[in-house]
Write a protein that holds these residues in place. Structure first.
Motif, PDB file in Angstrom:
ATOM      1  N   MET A 105      44.184  51.754  38.732  1.00  0.00           N
ATOM      2  CA  MET A 105      42.772  51.622  39.050  1.00  0.00           C
ATOM      3  C   MET A 105      42.309  50.221  38.678  1.00  0.00           C
ATOM      4  N   PRO A 106      41.388  49.652  39.442  1.00  0.00           N
ATOM      5  CA  PRO A 106      40.852  48.335  39.072  1.00  0.00           C
ATOM      6  C   PRO A 106      40.210  48.374  37.694  1.00  0.00           C
ATOM      7  N   GLN A 107      40.320  47.288  36.968  1.00  0.00           N
ATOM      8  CA  GLN A 107      39.770  47.240  35.619  1.00  0.00           C
ATOM      9  C   GLN A 107      38.252  47.162  35.621  1.00  0.00           C
ATOM     10  N   SER A 108      37.660  46.712  36.692  1.00  0.00           N
ATOM     11  CA  SER A 108      36.210  46.576  36.767  1.00  0.00           C
ATOM     12  C   SER A 108      35.645  47.561  37.782  1.00  0.00           C
ATOM     13  N   ARG A 109      34.535  48.194  37.434  1.00  0.00           N
ATOM     14  CA  ARG A 109      33.883  49.109  38.364  1.00  0.00           C
ATOM     15  C   ARG A 109      33.298  48.379  39.556  1.00  0.00           C
ATOM     16  N   ILE A 110      33.033  47.091  39.385  1.00  0.00           N
ATOM     17  CA  ILE A 110      32.507  46.314  40.508  1.00  0.00           C
ATOM     18  C   ILE A 110      33.515  46.305  41.646  1.00  0.00           C
ATOM     19  N   ARG A 111      34.793  46.186  41.322  1.00  0.00           N
ATOM     20  CA  ARG A 111      35.832  46.192  42.349  1.00  0.00           C
ATOM     21  C   ARG A 111      35.885  47.524  43.081  1.00  0.00           C
ATOM     22  N   ILE A 112      35.647  48.617  42.373  1.00  0.00           N
ATOM     23  CA  ILE A 112      35.655  49.932  43.014  1.00  0.00           C
ATOM     24  C   ILE A 112      34.518  50.025  44.022  1.00  0.00           C
ATOM     25  N   ALA A 113      33.328  49.587  43.609  1.00  0.00           N
ATOM     26  CA  ALA A 113      32.180  49.622  44.516  1.00  0.00           C
ATOM     27  C   ALA A 113      32.416  48.709  45.713  1.00  0.00           C
ATOM     28  N   GLN A 114      32.977  47.521  45.484  1.00  0.00           N
ATOM     29  CA  GLN A 114      33.243  46.598  46.582  1.00  0.00           C
ATOM     30  C   GLN A 114      34.239  47.200  47.565  1.00  0.00           C
ATOM     31  N   ALA A 115      35.271  47.867  47.037  1.00  0.00           N
ATOM     32  CA  ALA A 115      36.275  48.463  47.919  1.00  0.00           C
ATOM     33  C   ALA A 115      35.688  49.599  48.747  1.00  0.00           C
ATOM     34  N   GLY A 119      35.255  49.227  52.659  1.00  0.00           N
ATOM     35  CA  GLY A 119      36.004  50.146  53.516  1.00  0.00           C
ATOM     36  C   GLY A 119      35.114  50.858  54.515  1.00  0.00           C
ATOM     37  N   ILE A 120      33.928  51.278  54.068  1.00  0.00           N
ATOM     38  CA  ILE A 120      32.997  51.962  54.971  1.00  0.00           C
ATOM     39  C   ILE A 120      32.508  51.016  56.064  1.00  0.00           C
ATOM     40  N   TRP A 202      39.732  53.600  53.260  1.00  0.00           N
ATOM     41  CA  TRP A 202      39.780  53.810  54.701  1.00  0.00           C
ATOM     42  C   TRP A 202      39.520  55.274  55.031  1.00  0.00           C
ATOM     43  N   CYS A 203      40.015  56.182  54.173  1.00  0.00           N
ATOM     44  CA  CYS A 203      39.742  57.593  54.416  1.00  0.00           C
ATOM     45  C   CYS A 203      38.235  57.862  54.351  1.00  0.00           C
ATOM     46  N   LEU A 204      37.561  57.233  53.387  1.00  0.00           N
ATOM     47  CA  LEU A 204      36.120  57.400  53.309  1.00  0.00           C
ATOM     48  C   LEU A 204      35.425  56.794  54.521  1.00  0.00           C
ATOM     49  N   SER A 205      35.940  55.679  54.997  1.00  0.00           N
ATOM     50  CA  SER A 205      35.330  55.056  56.160  1.00  0.00           C
ATOM     51  C   SER A 205      35.504  55.920  57.398  1.00  0.00           C
ATOM     52  N   VAL A 206      36.645  56.619  57.472  1.00  0.00           N
ATOM     53  CA  VAL A 206      36.860  57.531  58.602  1.00  0.00           C
ATOM     54  C   VAL A 206      35.867  58.682  58.551  1.00  0.00           C
TER      55      VAL A 206
END
Length: 212
Positions: A105-115, A119-120, A202-206
């Motif tokens: 998992m990314p070390q920063s939550r910012i990266r999770i939100a950006q991804a 993706g969406i 990508w699954c979330l974007s689908v």
């Protein structure tokens, strides 16, 4: 060539970009000749999202969008479905053979939100354009399609400005240096497969197509 030499040359080290892209273009032309359809993935991903919505009780087959791209059968009945299954199987097999599979998992939550947001947005963009970069680069350009060249120029410009945009301070994360207590690793090149997390986005974007 021994197995270790093959593994080091083709599964661990990066391939030379130019020969790899040329080979992909040639293979996409043969793919079109053999199957009669173009090499693309986002349309089939969207159909998988439609099947998931059907499983949850929705009726996406009656929506105008799915009437355009079709939702008949299952992934095993469609050429695109079998192609994507083969792509996933080949990628996973190559990664396992090279011992380069690592879930993290990314070390920063910012990266999770950006991804997730990225993706969406990418999923909506690909579906509004009725195709992604694979359909344009590896199908349109080898088949001498003019619109694919316009897409390539727009992609180059968008990638440049997008990269500059992501370098703004608001997108940067704090970085702290820590002293390592582990011994240095060997100089052998290793590739981390961060695409697992991207695939989740990508699954979330689908699935976002259902909201659209």
């Amino acid at each position: 060539m021994t197995w270790q030499q093959f593994k080091q040359a083709y599964l661990i080290r990066f391939w030379a970009p130019m020969p790899a892209v040329i080979a992909a273009g040639i293979l996409s032309t043969y793919y079109f000749g053999l199957t009669g359809t173009f090499w693309a993935v986002t349309g089939e991903f969207t159909r998988w999202g439609g099947h998931l919505l059907q499983f949850l009780g929705a009726n996406p087959e009656s929506w105008g969008y799915f009437k355009v791209i079709g939702l008949e059968g299952s992934p095993l009945d469609r050429v695109d479905g079998m192609m994507i299954i083969g792509m996933f199987g080949g990628c996973i097999a190559a990664a396992l053979w090279a011992n380069n599979v690592k879930l993290r998992m990314p070390q920063s939550r910012i990266r999770i939100a950006q991804a997730l947001i990225g993706g969406i947005i990418a999923g909506f963009g690909a579906r509004l354009a009725m195709g992604c970069n694979l359909a344009a680069f590896f199908t349109g350009i080898p088949q001498f399609s003019l619109h694919a060249w316009f897409f390539a120029l727009a992609t180059a410009a968008g990638s440049y400005f997008g990269a500059r945009f992501t370098l703004l301070p608001m997108f940067r994360i704090p970085v702290t240096l820590k002293k390592s207590v582990k011994p240095p690793q060997s100089s052998r090149t290793k590739i981390r497969l961060d695409g697992v997390f991207v695939s989740e986005c990508w699954c979330l974007s689908v699935l976002s197509v259902g909201v659209y």
